[in-house]
Write a protein that holds these residues in place. Structure first.
Motif, PDB file in Angstrom:
ATOM      1  N   GLU A  24      45.288   0.538  44.421  1.00 59.63           N
ATOM      2  CA  GLU A  24      46.112   0.863  45.602  1.00 59.63           C
ATOM      3  C   GLU A  24      45.815   2.282  46.016  1.00 59.63           C
ATOM      4  O   GLU A  24      45.979   2.639  47.080  1.00 59.63           O
ATOM      5  CB  GLU A  24      47.736   0.819  45.091  1.00 59.63           C
ATOM      6  CG  GLU A  24      48.255  -0.412  44.944  1.00 59.63           C
ATOM      7  CD  GLU A  24      49.493  -0.549  44.886  1.00 59.63           C
ATOM      8  OE1 GLU A  24      50.159   0.046  45.305  1.00 59.63           O
ATOM      9  OE2 GLU A  24      50.034  -1.645  44.206  1.00 59.63           O
ATOM     10  N   ASN A 104      53.018  -3.968  48.501  1.00 51.39           N
ATOM     11  CA  ASN A 104      52.166  -3.021  48.322  1.00 51.39           C
ATOM     12  C   ASN A 104      50.692  -3.373  48.249  1.00 51.39           C
ATOM     13  O   ASN A 104      49.856  -2.199  48.362  1.00 51.39           O
ATOM     14  CB  ASN A 104      52.662  -2.174  46.813  1.00 51.39           C
ATOM     15  CG  ASN A 104      54.145  -1.705  47.107  1.00 51.39           C
ATOM     16  OD1 ASN A 104      54.449  -0.972  48.127  1.00 51.39           O
ATOM     17  ND2 ASN A 104      54.867  -1.689  46.076  1.00 51.39           N
ATOM     18  N   MET A 109      49.628  -2.511  54.180  1.00 50.15           N
ATOM     19  CA  MET A 109      49.954  -1.405  53.545  1.00 50.15           C
ATOM     20  C   MET A 109      48.897  -0.415  53.018  1.00 50.15           C
ATOM     21  O   MET A 109      49.070   0.511  53.203  1.00 50.15           O
ATOM     22  CB  MET A 109      51.060  -1.875  52.305  1.00 50.15           C
ATOM     23  CG  MET A 109      51.592  -0.717  51.352  1.00 50.15           C
ATOM     24  SD  MET A 109      52.578   0.140  52.464  1.00 50.15           S
ATOM     25  CE  MET A 109      53.213   1.279  51.373  1.00 50.15           C
ATOM     26  N   VAL A 125      51.882   6.288  45.885  1.00 52.59           N
ATOM     27  CA  VAL A 125      51.778   5.267  44.978  1.00 52.59           C
ATOM     28  C   VAL A 125      52.308   5.408  43.583  1.00 52.59           C
ATOM     29  O   VAL A 125      52.958   4.454  43.295  1.00 52.59           O
ATOM     30  CB  VAL A 125      50.172   4.895  44.791  1.00 52.59           C
ATOM     31  CG1 VAL A 125      49.841   3.898  43.728  1.00 52.59           C
ATOM     32  CG2 VAL A 125      49.458   4.460  46.088  1.00 52.59           C
ATOM     33  N   VAL A 129      55.617   3.294  44.188  1.00 54.60           N
ATOM     34  CA  VAL A 129      55.246   2.029  43.562  1.00 54.60           C
ATOM     35  C   VAL A 129      55.682   1.619  42.099  1.00 54.60           C
ATOM     36  O   VAL A 129      56.044   0.871  41.756  1.00 54.60           O
ATOM     37  CB  VAL A 129      53.996   1.759  44.100  1.00 54.60           C
ATOM     38  CG1 VAL A 129      53.650   0.301  43.580  1.00 54.60           C
ATOM     39  CG2 VAL A 129      53.483   1.935  45.536  1.00 54.60           C
TER      40      VAL A 129
END
Length: 296
Positions: A24, A104, A109, A125, A129
């Motif tokens: 991510e 996510n 995203m 992140v 997240v």
């Protein structure tokens, strides 16, 4: 190392989490895997008996390494040919059931996260997240807790202004991809065209290796024209199009002679297709050979 020791090793326990954090942050499966492997090597050299919170320690290690890698990637992407899209991940249907994780991991995203600075991205992140606290974040990014709070606030505002505001439905995404698959088989585009949002955008990533869109195409009329031209391409009849999951959501996989040629995902909001993403760069499709395990 015994089986029991390996099973209990915190790195093994948290490996899926570490990969997900790195992915991510980087948008690249290959680079995320490199970061995780580098973390493993450093972890084996640590006196683990001295580590009070192995999960936090490992996340901190991955974050610092990913931050270093982000700065390298930023320079590399300045020379990238055509639009850049994240490397797709082959994911299980179970990931799609976790709506927050799937969102996510989505291409939309990840593209929003690309517009953050490296430190903003790491803070967003990890905090938004993965629910990492500010004190722990401060250690990971070498900032004071007060500074991290300010970075988190700015990152949240930045993401909120750019992420899709409509209702995103996995079911609608399936319908859109099925419509595309049917159009390829029958040549009838109307059902697909009817689902295009007025401001739909199509992006293609060939990395200068495979033919793809040299720039984003915006607007329903232009995207519909693009589809119509694509259906006339002679090579399309040689491809197979199969439905599956990528990045936690529905995807269409195109194969030529059994080899994966491209992966198409869509963003569907309030029943209309708002974005179409096609990855053809073969260097970004290597991670699609096997299913990737991710977790929060």
């Amino acid at each position: 190392m015994s089986e029991r020791t390996m099973t209990d090793d915190p790195f093994v326990v948290h490996r899926r989490l570490l990969f997900t954090v790195a992915y991510e942050m980087l948008g690249s499966a290959a680079d995320a895997e490199d970061v995780v492997q580098d973390t493993w090597l450093k972890w084996t050299a640590v006196d683990q008996a001295e580590i009070r919170d192995p999960r936090a320690y490992l996340v901190r290690m991955v974050t610092r390494k990913a931050l270093d890698q982000l700065r390298v990637l930023a320079r590399r992407r300045e020379d990238y040919v055509g639009p850049w899209l994240p490397e797709p991940l082959l994911t299980s249907p179970d990931v799609a059931e976790d709506a927050e994780l799937a969102d996510n991991l989505s291409t939309a995203m990840l593209l929003v996260l690309e517009t953050l600075t490296p430190t903003q991205r790491a803070v967003f992140v990890l905090h938004e997240v993965f629910d990492v606290g500010y004190d722990e974040l401060a250690e990971a990014v070498d900032k004071s807790p007060a500074a991290v709070r300010q970075i988190a606030h700015r990152a949240r505002e930045h993401v909120a202004a750019r992420r899709p505001r409509g209702i995103v439905s996995s079911t609608d995404a399936w319908d859109a991809l099925i419509a595309l698959q049917r159009a390829i088989v029958t040549g009838d585009l109307q059902n697909l065209v009817d689902m295009l949002a007025p401001d739909v955008v199509a992006l293609g990533d060939g990395g200068g290796i495979k033919q793809a869109l040299p720039r984003p195409i915006s607007g329903a009329a232009k995207v519909a024209k693009l589809f119509a031209a694509g259906l006339k391409a002679p090579w399309l009849t040689e491809m197979t199009a199969q439905l599956g999951y990528a990045n936690g959501g529905p995807a269409l996989f195109f194969r030529l002679d059994g080899e994966l040629d491209s992966v198409v995902t869509m963003r569907v909001e309030d029943g209309l297709i708002s974005a179409i993403y096609t990855v053809r760069n073969p260097e970004k499709l290597s991670a699609m050979a096997t299913e990737t395990s991710v977790s929060r």
